[in-house]
Motif scaffolding. Structure first.
Motif, mmCIF file in Angstrom:
data_model
loop_
_atom_site.group_PDB
_atom_site.id
_atom_site.type_symbol
_atom_site.label_atom_id
_atom_site.label_comp_id
_atom_site.label_asym_id
_atom_site.label_seq_id
_atom_site.Cartn_x
_atom_site.Cartn_y
_atom_site.Cartn_z
ATOM 1 N N ASP A 4 -2.343 -31.318 41.327
ATOM 2 C CA ASP A 4 -1.677 -31.583 42.601
ATOM 3 C C ASP A 4 -0.210 -31.189 42.528
ATOM 4 N N THR A 5 0.416 -31.460 41.395
ATOM 5 C CA THR A 5 1.830 -31.125 41.225
ATOM 6 C C THR A 5 2.043 -29.618 41.271
ATOM 7 N N ASP A 8 1.617 -28.352 44.805
ATOM 8 C CA ASP A 8 2.812 -28.652 45.600
ATOM 9 C C ASP A 8 3.942 -27.689 45.265
ATOM 10 N N ARG A 11 3.184 -24.285 46.743
ATOM 11 C CA ARG A 11 3.379 -24.328 48.203
ATOM 12 C C ARG A 11 4.876 -24.222 48.533
#
Length: 192
Positions: A4-5, A8, A11
């Motif tokens: 997830d990190t 992110d 992104r």
């Protein structure tokens, strides 16, 4: 494997853009956030561990003092300028709630070319912009005439051999920004 990190982070890297300077408004970063951004910006590639850059933080009334220096220098060169034009120069560093100058201290070295030292300063600007975005702010990296003027540089406390890599204007986005066209990879990438 993406976490997830990392998703992110990717992104952020894909979507980051530099807003128009007049679309950066308060609030700006808090002191602890400024320190965090500067800590991140100082983690750039630095051949020889020279730290060939430093930072000048312009916030609060320091932005206005710097603006007076810029406007005064401009008036010496363009004495016929009207008050509106002089005010444009006076407000150069007070349009965003926070401005951080990245100063290059690149100098001759027995092993490390000055060019590499200068690029390390540019990398510090880039990480500063990314850190501001990661903290939820926006940032625009600018250099304008006053970055190259020896009188302004001296008035801002730079040594004669120091140069400004950029002024990074940081704050909150006032309104959504349209993205600019980006180059197609086919136009900028070759494979050897």
């Amino acid at each position: 494997m993406k976490t997830d990190t990392s998703t992110d982070a990717l992104r952020l890297l894909k979507l980051r853009k530099s807003p128009k300077i007049f679309d950066i408004v308060a609030p700006g970063p808090k002191p602890a956030e400024i320190d965090e951004m500067l800590t991140i910006a100082s983690r750039v590639p630095d051949h020889g561990k020279l730290a060939p850059w430093r930072f000048i933080v312009f916030e609060g009334e320091g932005r206005e003092r710097a603006g007076e220096l810029i406007a005064g220098t401009f008036q010496k060169d363009v004495p016929e300028a009207d008050a509106d034009r002089v005010n444009i120069e006076r407000t150069r560093l007070s349009r965003a709630p926070l401005v951080i100058a990245v100063v290059s201290k690149a100098a001759p070295h027995v092993k490390i070319p000055e060019w590499e030292q200068l690029m390390s300063g540019a990398a510090a600007c880039t990480l500063l912009v990314l850190a501001a975005n990661a903290l939820g702010y926006v940032a625009t990296w600018l250099t304008e005439w006053y970055a190259y003027d020896a009188r302004v540089r001296a008035g801002l406390g730079l040594a004669a051999d120091e140069r400004i890599v950029g002024f990074v204007h940081i704050g909150t986005l006032a309104k959504p920004q349209e993205d600019r066209p980006r180059p197609a990879l086919a136009d900028i990438v070759t494979r050897f």
